[in-house]
Design an enzyme around this catalytic site. Sequence first.
Site, mmCIF file in Angstrom:
data_model
loop_
_atom_site.group_PDB
_atom_site.id
_atom_site.type_symbol
_atom_site.label_atom_id
_atom_site.label_comp_id
_atom_site.label_asym_id
_atom_site.label_seq_id
_atom_site.Cartn_x
_atom_site.Cartn_y
_atom_site.Cartn_z
ATOM 1 N N GLN A 1 10.015 -5.538 8.308
ATOM 2 C CA GLN A 1 10.325 -5.670 6.892
ATOM 3 C C GLN A 1 11.784 -5.289 6.607
ATOM 4 O OE1 GLN A 1 8.984 -6.933 4.332
ATOM 5 N NE2 GLN A 1 6.754 -6.883 4.451
ATOM 6 N N HIS B 1 -7.583 -9.309 3.810
ATOM 7 C CA HIS B 1 -6.703 -8.757 2.777
ATOM 8 C C HIS B 1 -7.374 -8.607 1.421
ATOM 9 C CE1 HIS B 1 -2.942 -7.435 1.052
ATOM 10 N NE2 HIS B 1 -3.228 -8.200 0.005
ATOM 11 N N SER C 1 -5.883 1.787 -2.143
ATOM 12 C CA SER C 1 -5.165 2.147 -0.918
ATOM 13 C C SER C 1 -4.129 3.252 -1.073
ATOM 14 C CB SER C 1 -4.488 0.904 -0.333
ATOM 15 O OG SER C 1 -3.480 0.430 -1.205
ATOM 16 N N ASP D 1 3.093 -7.704 -0.185
ATOM 17 C CA ASP D 1 1.949 -7.648 0.720
ATOM 18 C C ASP D 1 0.761 -8.287 0.003
ATOM 19 O OD1 ASP D 1 -0.085 -7.109 2.475
ATOM 20 O OD2 ASP D 1 0.371 -4.986 2.713
ATOM 21 N N ASP E 1 0.069 -4.730 14.166
ATOM 22 C CA ASP E 1 -0.579 -4.271 12.940
ATOM 23 C C ASP E 1 -2.045 -4.700 12.929
ATOM 24 O OD1 ASP E 1 -1.481 -3.975 10.318
ATOM 25 O OD2 ASP E 1 0.434 -4.470 9.431
ATOM 26 N N ASN E 2 -2.282 -5.998 13.085
ATOM 27 C CA ASN E 2 -3.619 -6.531 12.905
ATOM 28 C C ASN E 2 -4.559 -6.162 14.044
ATOM 29 O OD1 ASN E 2 -2.691 -7.708 10.573
ATOM 30 N ND2 ASN E 2 -2.326 -9.699 11.489
ATOM 31 N N HIS F 1 -3.732 2.131 9.089
ATOM 32 C CA HIS F 1 -3.331 2.093 10.488
ATOM 33 C C HIS F 1 -2.458 3.293 10.846
ATOM 34 C CE1 HIS F 1 -5.120 -1.726 10.412
ATOM 35 N NE2 HIS F 1 -4.058 -2.498 10.250
ATOM 36 N N LYS G 1 4.579 -7.653 14.377
ATOM 37 C CA LYS G 1 3.799 -7.336 13.180
ATOM 38 C C LYS G 1 2.362 -7.763 13.382
ATOM 39 C CE LYS G 1 1.836 -7.446 9.064
ATOM 40 N NZ LYS G 1 0.449 -7.912 8.827
ATOM 41 N N SER H 1 5.462 -2.860 12.245
ATOM 42 C CA SER H 1 5.367 -3.781 11.119
ATOM 43 C C SER H 1 6.504 -3.592 10.131
ATOM 44 C CB SER H 1 4.014 -3.569 10.426
ATOM 45 O OG SER H 1 3.864 -4.420 9.327
ATOM 46 N N GLU I 1 4.296 -9.596 3.936
ATOM 47 C CA GLU I 1 3.681 -8.778 4.973
ATOM 48 C C GLU I 1 2.442 -9.388 5.604
ATOM 49 O OE1 GLU I 1 2.969 -4.881 6.985
ATOM 50 O OE2 GLU I 1 4.713 -5.906 6.156
ATOM 51 N N SER J 1 1.442 -0.222 -5.474
ATOM 52 C CA SER J 1 0.539 -0.551 -4.379
ATOM 53 C C SER J 1 0.021 -1.965 -4.552
ATOM 54 C CB SER J 1 -0.632 0.432 -4.324
ATOM 55 O OG SER J 1 -1.399 0.217 -3.150
ATOM 56 N N CYS K 1 -6.198 -2.199 13.753
ATOM 57 C CA CYS K 1 -7.626 -2.230 13.419
ATOM 58 C C CYS K 1 -8.474 -1.511 14.453
ATOM 59 C CB CYS K 1 -8.088 -3.672 13.259
ATOM 60 S SG CYS K 1 -7.437 -4.455 11.768
ATOM 61 N N HIS L 1 0.809 -1.214 0.000
ATOM 62 C CA HIS L 1 0.000 0.000 0.000
ATOM 63 C C HIS L 1 0.848 1.273 0.000
ATOM 64 C CE1 HIS L 1 -3.233 -2.746 1.046
ATOM 65 N NE2 HIS L 1 -2.512 -3.162 2.074
ATOM 66 N N ASN M 1 4.725 -11.637 8.645
ATOM 67 C CA ASN M 1 3.400 -11.561 9.258
ATOM 68 C C ASN M 1 3.345 -12.195 10.640
ATOM 69 O OD1 ASN M 1 0.365 -11.076 8.918
ATOM 70 N ND2 ASN M 1 0.416 -13.276 9.311
#
Length: 485
Positions: free
Chosen positions: A416, A350, A90, A139, A239-240, A404, A235, A412, A205, A85, A244, A62, A230
């Site tokens: 990477q 996703h 996104s 990703d 991230d998740n 996010h 991460k 995250s 990712e 992307s 969210c 993204h 992931n």
Amino acid sequence: MALVVEKTTAGREYKVKDMSQADFGRLEIELAEIEMPGLMSCRSEFGPSQPFKGARITGSLHMTIQTAVLIETLTALGAEVRWCSCNIFSTQDHAAAAIARDSAAVFAWKGETLQEYWWCTERALDWGPGGGPDLIVDDGGDATLLIHEGVKAEEIYEKDGTLPDPASTDNAEFQIVLTIIRDGLKTDPKRYHKMKDRLVGVSEETTTGVKRLYQMQLNGTLLFPAINVNDSVTKSKFDNLYGCRHSLPDGLMRATDVMIAGKVAVVCGYGDVGKGCASALKQAGARVIVTEIDPICALQALMEGIPVLTLEDVVSEADIFVTTTGNKDIIMVSDMKKMKNNAIVCNIGHFDNEIDMLGLENYPGVKRITIKPQTDRWVFPETNSGIIVLAEGRLMNLGCATGHPSFVMSCSFTNQVIAQLELWKEKTSGKYEKKVYVLPKHLDEKVAALHLGKLGAKLTKLSKDQADYISVPIEGPYKPAHYRY
């Protein structure tokens, strides 16, 4: 938009929506840098030695402000970067413009068609006649998929001259992929083999892309080493789950102006993403219900006071539906027909196949009313009532909002950078085979440690006796390799 590569005055290739937004993008990038201590620490620690000098990195992720900070961390460490992307909705156009002007080749804009999306992916992988990238930041796995499908098609073409047939699949998106590969075979029948031969590896990712990689590893078709970012705690959990909690309500409000309090909200799935969404909705005053297949996740939801029911139990009663599973066919058109008028249906998993968009689009007599970009009301002819679908079933937190927060994405994206450094450092050692790996726990803990100071934390130190008592090194890692929570 005309699919023609443009060049900056410095000769760098790009294709973005509006280069006049570059100054605005730069201002927001500078704000985000303050909230991304992990990435900025990577620049301080590794920048002077230029570990990526000579490395070509392609990213399919993204194209947001936060990703801009990731890209400029990679270039600060010496890499040359090309980027697209991984989602048609996104991209933040001001971020894309700033990076295209200042630091890397970017091919991305908000609202791409699928044809444009795959053209951008192809451009990000195109490093000229010398092959493709050395490394990929992926990703969802689309860049990885294109190379694997390309290699497979080239082998068949070399064997008997057979070209890929787009008509061999009903999947409109895969038809585009096969068309790109077919047309490329006519000009360079070894293009993807050259990419495969040059590639050192990929860092992936997200859950969907990781599942693709493990499937290829299992059937013996994985062409290069992969690091599963992931499943790093810093991460997946950050991230998740934590991401969210912020981005779901933001997306709902921007898209629909809905008051969440008092509404009945169904969260399909209670993994990390589902937990974050359920927490956010509950905190905003919604009456949350979870659907689950997994008894452990179901029990976790119940322990938080959240009922676990089936979609059929609640489909005609709920006001908001959020899919989070990473699976397919979660909410079908037959379910949407039963929903109350103006029920909101959205996805924060996703891909776009959790919600049956194809079934909805092809439903006889259905009427689509676009309220604003990425907010559509679909009216069924039998009832003259409709549902509101966000971001055409794709990631609503990025399609309808800005994703996010920067701090979460710093966790995250620091993973990477570390994964890319690890692959590049070991490129000639033979350490990484054509398999999927996870980062060792001491690096996971390092990512966490890089973010503590920003929040004013001070860690307690173990004594040697205490460390011996629990059989861990004084400086860590403190968790076993399999730990995720």
